[in-house]
Write a protein that holds these residues in place. Structure first.
Motif, short mmCIF file in Angstrom:
data_model
loop_
_atom_site.label_atom_id
_atom_site.label_comp_id
_atom_site.label_asym_id
_atom_site.label_seq_id
_atom_site.Cartn_x
_atom_site.Cartn_y
_atom_site.Cartn_z
N GLY A 171 0.82 -1.21 0.00
CA GLY A 171 0.00 0.00 0.00
C GLY A 171 0.85 1.26 0.00
N PHE A 172 1.96 1.22 0.74
CA PHE A 172 2.83 2.37 0.80
C PHE A 172 3.47 2.64 -0.55
N TYR A 173 3.99 1.60 -1.18
CA TYR A 173 4.64 1.78 -2.48
C TYR A 173 3.63 2.17 -3.56
N GLU A 174 2.41 1.72 -3.43
CA GLU A 174 1.37 2.15 -4.37
C GLU A 174 1.09 3.64 -4.23
N ALA A 175 1.07 4.14 -2.99
CA ALA A 175 0.87 5.57 -2.76
C ALA A 175 2.02 6.37 -3.37
N ILE A 176 3.23 5.88 -3.22
CA ILE A 176 4.38 6.55 -3.83
C ILE A 176 4.23 6.60 -5.34
N SER A 177 3.78 5.50 -5.94
CA SER A 177 3.62 5.45 -7.39
C SER A 177 2.53 6.40 -7.87
N ARG A 178 1.49 6.60 -7.05
CA ARG A 178 0.39 7.50 -7.43
C ARG A 178 0.74 8.97 -7.22
N ARG A 179 1.76 9.23 -6.42
CA ARG A 179 2.09 10.60 -6.09
C ARG A 179 2.77 11.30 -7.28
N SER A 180 2.04 12.14 -7.93
CA SER A 180 2.60 12.99 -8.97
C SER A 180 1.79 14.27 -8.98
N SER A 181 2.34 15.32 -9.54
CA SER A 181 1.66 16.61 -9.52
C SER A 181 0.35 16.55 -10.29
N VAL A 182 -0.70 17.08 -9.68
CA VAL A 182 -2.04 17.15 -10.30
C VAL A 182 -2.42 18.61 -10.41
N ARG A 183 -2.83 19.00 -11.61
CA ARG A 183 -3.15 20.42 -11.84
C ARG A 183 -4.58 20.61 -12.34
N ASP A 184 -5.34 19.52 -12.38
CA ASP A 184 -6.74 19.58 -12.81
C ASP A 184 -7.58 18.79 -11.82
N PHE A 185 -8.61 19.44 -11.27
CA PHE A 185 -9.37 18.83 -10.18
C PHE A 185 -10.86 18.78 -10.49
N THR A 186 -11.56 17.91 -9.78
CA THR A 186 -13.02 17.91 -9.80
C THR A 186 -13.51 19.05 -8.91
N ASP A 187 -14.82 19.22 -8.84
CA ASP A 187 -15.41 20.25 -7.98
C ASP A 187 -15.63 19.77 -6.56
N GLU A 188 -15.21 18.55 -6.27
CA GLU A 188 -15.45 17.96 -4.95
C GLU A 188 -14.66 18.69 -3.87
N ASP A 189 -15.34 18.98 -2.76
CA ASP A 189 -14.67 19.58 -1.61
C ASP A 189 -13.80 18.54 -0.91
N GLY A 190 -12.83 19.01 -0.17
CA GLY A 190 -12.01 18.12 0.64
C GLY A 190 -12.56 18.08 2.05
N PRO A 191 -13.09 16.94 2.52
CA PRO A 191 -13.64 16.88 3.88
C PRO A 191 -12.60 17.29 4.92
N ARG A 192 -13.05 18.04 5.89
CA ARG A 192 -12.15 18.55 6.92
C ARG A 192 -11.37 17.43 7.61
N GLU A 193 -12.06 16.32 7.91
CA GLU A 193 -11.38 15.25 8.65
C GLU A 193 -10.28 14.60 7.80
N VAL A 194 -10.49 14.56 6.48
CA VAL A 194 -9.46 13.99 5.60
C VAL A 194 -8.25 14.91 5.54
N ILE A 195 -8.49 16.20 5.38
CA ILE A 195 -7.38 17.15 5.32
C ILE A 195 -6.62 17.17 6.64
N GLU A 196 -7.33 17.09 7.75
CA GLU A 196 -6.65 17.04 9.05
C GLU A 196 -5.80 15.78 9.17
N ARG A 197 -6.30 14.68 8.65
CA ARG A 197 -5.54 13.42 8.70
C ARG A 197 -4.28 13.54 7.82
N ILE A 198 -4.43 14.14 6.67
CA ILE A 198 -3.30 14.33 5.75
C ILE A 198 -2.24 15.22 6.38
N ILE A 199 -2.67 16.32 6.99
CA ILE A 199 -1.71 17.22 7.63
C ILE A 199 -1.10 16.56 8.87
N GLY A 200 -1.89 15.72 9.54
CA GLY A 200 -1.34 14.98 10.68
C GLY A 200 -0.14 14.15 10.27
#
Length: 215
Positions: A12-41
């Motif tokens: 799972g960790f190596y898959e996340a590394i493989s998916r990590r690349s710069s994204v410059r086009d997004f959907t209109d979906e909001d980022g849930p607060r709890e997810v962003i807090e988890r990411i910043i954690g």
């Protein structure tokens, strides 16, 4: 932990590394607060030179405030501007720049959130006395990489822009963070749009670039 569980976690960790690349086009979906807090954690799990982890993160989701934060970012860069950059010679790098440079404003403005990491200005990072004086700068970038990998694991994409000119001053005026802190980069985060372009990357030659015992 069993060997099987360890292998699943590693995969799972190596898959996340493989998916990590710069994204410059997004959907209109909001980022849930709890997810962003988890990411910043996850950012706070990064190594740090002084053990204090005196990093702050401002998350901007309000578009009006976002416009104020990004007021200093160039809005009208073009492919022609890239073609005038004489330091770019590699065709893969040039192709990536031709796509990315014109999106410097939109990739942030159209993200679900702009995350502003802050580090305390302990030294003049542009004029360090020696490399060890850059330890605080290196540490905050470790935290940013953790943030990116956590975002990838959550199914989100990120991009970044390093502030130039008066971009930091404009962001400080918009958000009110103290003078003793500086911005290493702006991070745009959101759900990647369907068909979002992932620019081609130069592939390192591990056989030539990985050395054992001696160069």
């Amino acid at each position: 932990m069993s060997t099987k569980s360890s292998e699943i976690q590693a995969k799972g960790f190596y898959e996340a590394i493989s998916r990590r690349s710069s994204v410059r086009d997004f959907t209109d979906e909001d980022g849930p607060r709890e997810v962003i807090e988890r990411i910043i954690g996850a950012a706070y799990k990064a190594p740090t030179n002084d053990h204090f982890r005196d990093w702050h993160f401002i998350v901007v989701t309000d578009k009006a405030i976002m416009r104020e934060v990004l007021e200093g970012v160039p809005k009208a860069l073009t492919v022609q501007d890239v073609d005038r950059m004489t330091f770019i010679s590699d065709p893969v790098q040039k192709s990536a720049y031709r796509y990315a440079v014109p999106k410097q404003y939109s990739m942030l403005m159209e993200a679900a959130a702009v995350i502003i990491p802050l580090m305390k200005k302990k030294v003049d990072v542009l004029h360090p006395a020696d490399l060890s004086h850059l330890n605080c700068f290196a540490s905050v970038w470790c935290s940013i990489e953790n943030l990116w990998l956590a975002a990838a694991a959550e199914g989100y994409g990120c991009n970044l822009r390093i502030p130039c000119g008066d971009e930091e001053a404009k962001a400080r005026a918009a958000t009110g963070f103290p003078e003793e802190y500086m911005i290493p980069c702006f991070i745009g985060i959101g759900r990647p749009a369907e068909g979002a372009v992932r620019t081609k990357q130069l592939v390192p030659d591990i056989e030539k670039q990985l050395h054992w015992q001696k160069f």
